[in-house]
Write an enzyme that holds these catalytic residues in place. Structure first.
Site, PDB file in Angstrom:
ATOM      1  N   HIS A  94      -8.146  -5.104  -0.357  1.00 22.93           N
ATOM      2  CA  HIS A  94      -6.965  -4.422   0.152  1.00 22.93           C
ATOM      3  C   HIS A  94      -6.688  -4.933   1.571  1.00 22.93           C
ATOM      4  O   HIS A  94      -7.585  -5.052   2.390  1.00 22.93           O
ATOM      5  CB  HIS A  94      -7.204  -2.917   0.175  1.00 22.93           C
ATOM      6  CG  HIS A  94      -5.962  -2.120   0.399  1.00 22.93           C
ATOM      7  ND1 HIS A  94      -5.114  -1.748  -0.628  1.00 22.93           N
ATOM      8  CD2 HIS A  94      -5.416  -1.626   1.530  1.00 22.93           C
ATOM      9  CE1 HIS A  94      -4.108  -1.059  -0.139  1.00 22.93           C
ATOM     10  NE2 HIS A  94      -4.258  -0.973   1.167  1.00 22.93           N
TER      11      HIS A  94
ATOM     12  N   ASP B 128     -10.106  -3.963  -4.638  1.00 20.00           N
ATOM     13  CA  ASP B 128      -9.235  -2.938  -4.051  1.00 20.00           C
ATOM     14  C   ASP B 128      -9.325  -1.671  -4.892  1.00 20.00           C
ATOM     15  O   ASP B 128      -9.169  -1.726  -6.118  1.00 20.00           O
ATOM     16  CB  ASP B 128      -7.794  -3.463  -4.037  1.00 20.00           C
ATOM     17  CG  ASP B 128      -6.812  -2.522  -3.352  1.00 20.00           C
ATOM     18  OD1 ASP B 128      -7.192  -1.399  -2.973  1.00 20.00           O
ATOM     19  OD2 ASP B 128      -5.648  -2.925  -3.199  1.00 20.00           O
TER      20      ASP B 128
ATOM     21  N   SER C  30       0.831  -1.194   0.000  1.00 18.20           N
ATOM     22  CA  SER C  30       0.000   0.000   0.000  1.00 18.20           C
ATOM     23  C   SER C  30       0.878   1.262   0.000  1.00 18.20           C
ATOM     24  O   SER C  30       1.645   1.481  -0.946  1.00 18.20           O
ATOM     25  CB  SER C  30      -0.952  -0.040   1.194  1.00 18.20           C
ATOM     26  OG  SER C  30      -1.980   0.900   1.068  1.00 18.20           O
TER      27      SER C  30
END
Length: 311
Positions: free
Chosen positions: A282, A252, A158
Site C-alpha cells: 500500500h 496490501d 486509498s
C-alpha cells in the site's frame, strides 16, 4: 513473490527508526508525520514535471475547498480528472499527494484537479464524500475554463479511491457523463472480511490497527457500514458506470476488496480492469523514486488510464 527489495529495505529502515505507530497518536500528529514522509522527504530531482500548476478554490458541500490544477505539457484541450487524495480521510492533503497528482497528470496526459476535502474527525462521514461530490460537480461544469475538453473522469488512492468510486456512482445517478475511473488500491468495503486483511495486517505500511483508527475517526458513529458513500461495493446497482482501472498491491490489506469491486463492476456489465502488482505494498504509487518496479507499475497503470480517457 517477496516484497520488492528496495521497498523491503525502506520498511526495515522505518521499523528501525522506531517511530510510534500512527494509531497510537492524534490526528494532528499523524498529519505531521505523513507530510514529512511524503512531501517532506521528496528530493527536488524526484518532483514529477508538469506543464503548469494553479491553486484555486472550489465549492464543497458546506464551504469553499482548496484545490490544485495540474496541466500537462503541450497543447490542449485534454481530458480532465477530478482527483481525491488518500490518507484515511484523516491525514492527507494537497501537499502529501502533490507528486501523485503530478504523476497522474503527466502519465495520463490529463488536466488533474486535486481537491482538498474536509478531514475527520473534525468533519466525520459523510463530509468528505459530500465535498468530493460537490467539487466534482463543479469541475464537470467548468471543463473548458480548466483547460479540458468534454471528457471527465475521477481518480484517487486509498481513501481517495473510495471517494472517487462514490463520486462516480453519484455523478452517474445525476446523469453527468464520465469516461473513466482510476481507483488506486481503493477502500471500498468498510465491513468486509477478506484474506488480504489478515495476510497483510502487519508490517506493510498500512496496518489493520491503522485502518481501524481511520475508520473510527471517519465513520465510527455511522450505523450503516454498507452505505454506498462509505462502501461503494455495496451500491445496489453498478450498471452504467464508466470503465475502471483498479490498481491493487500484493502486500496490501485492501488488495482483495479492490479485486471484489472489479468483479462486481464486471458482473454489472462495466468494463473493469484490475491490475495486481506483485511485490508491492500500500502506498507504492509514491515510491517510484526508490523502486524501479514501482515506477514501472505507475507508468503502466497511468498510461492505461490515459487510453481510457481518450476512448
Amino acid at each position: 513473490m517477496p516484497v520488492d527489495p528496495p521497498i523491503a529495505a525502506m520498511l526495515a529502515q522505518l521499523a528501525e527508526a522506531g517511530a510510534p505507530p500512527l494509531y497510537e497518536g492524534t490526528p494532528e500528529a499523524g498529519r505531521a508525520q505523513y507530510l514529512e514522509l511524503t512531501h517532506g522527504a521528496r528530493k527536488p530531482e524526484h518532483v514529477v514535471p508538469v506543464g503548469s500548476i494553479e491553486d484555486i478554490t472550489v465549492p464543497g458541500a458546506a464551504s469553499e475547498l482548496k484545490a490544485r490544477i495540474y496541466r500537462p505539457e503541450g497543447e490542449g484541450p485534454f481530458p480532465t480528472v477530478a482527483f481525491f487524495h488518500g490518507g484515511g480521510w484523516v491525514i492527507g492533503d494537497l501537499d502529501t499527494h502533490d507528486n501523485m497528482a503530478r504523476t497522474v497528470c503527466r502519465g495520463s496526459r490529463a488536466v488533474v484537479v486535486a481537491v482538498d476535502y474536509r478531514l475527520a474527525p473534525e468533519h466525520p462521514f459523510p463530509a468528505a464524500a459530500d465535498d468530493a461530490v460537490a467539487a466534482a460537480r463543479w469541475v464537470a461544469g467548468h471543463l473548458g475554463e480548466l483547460g479540458g475538453n468534454e471528457r471527465l473522469a475521477v481518480a484517487g488512492d486509498s481513501a481517495g479511491g473510495n471517494l472517487a468510486a462514490a463520486v462516480a456512482q453519484q455523478l452517474h445517478s445525476d446523469g453527468t457523463p464520465l469516461v473513466g475511473q482510476f481507483l488506486i488500491y481503493p477502500a471500498v468495503d468498510a465491513e468486509g472480511e477478506y484474506p488480504s486483511r489478515v495476510q497483510n495486517a502487519r508490517g506493510y505500511m498500512l496496518e489493520q490497527p491503522s485502518m481501524d483508527w481511520f475508520y473510527g475517526h471517519y465513520a465510527g458513529t455511522w450505523d450503516d457500514a454498507k452505505d454506498p458513500r462509505l462502501s461503494p461495493l455495496h451500491a445496489t446497482d453498478l450498471a452504467g458506470l464508466p470503465p475502471a482501472v483498479i490498481v491493487t498491491a500484493e502486500f496490501d490489506p485492501l488488495r482483495d476488496e479492490g479485486e471484489a469491486y472489479g468483479t462486481a463492476l464486471r458482473a454489472a456489465g462495466v468494463e473493469a480492469e484490475v491490475r495486481l502488482y506483485d511485490g508491492m505494498i500500500h502506498g507504492f504509487f509514491d515510491m517510484g523514486a526508490i523502486s524501479p518496479s514501482a515506477q514501472t507499475a505507475i507508468d503502466e497503470s497511468c498510461a492505461r488510464f490515459g487510453e481510457i480517457l481518450r476512448g
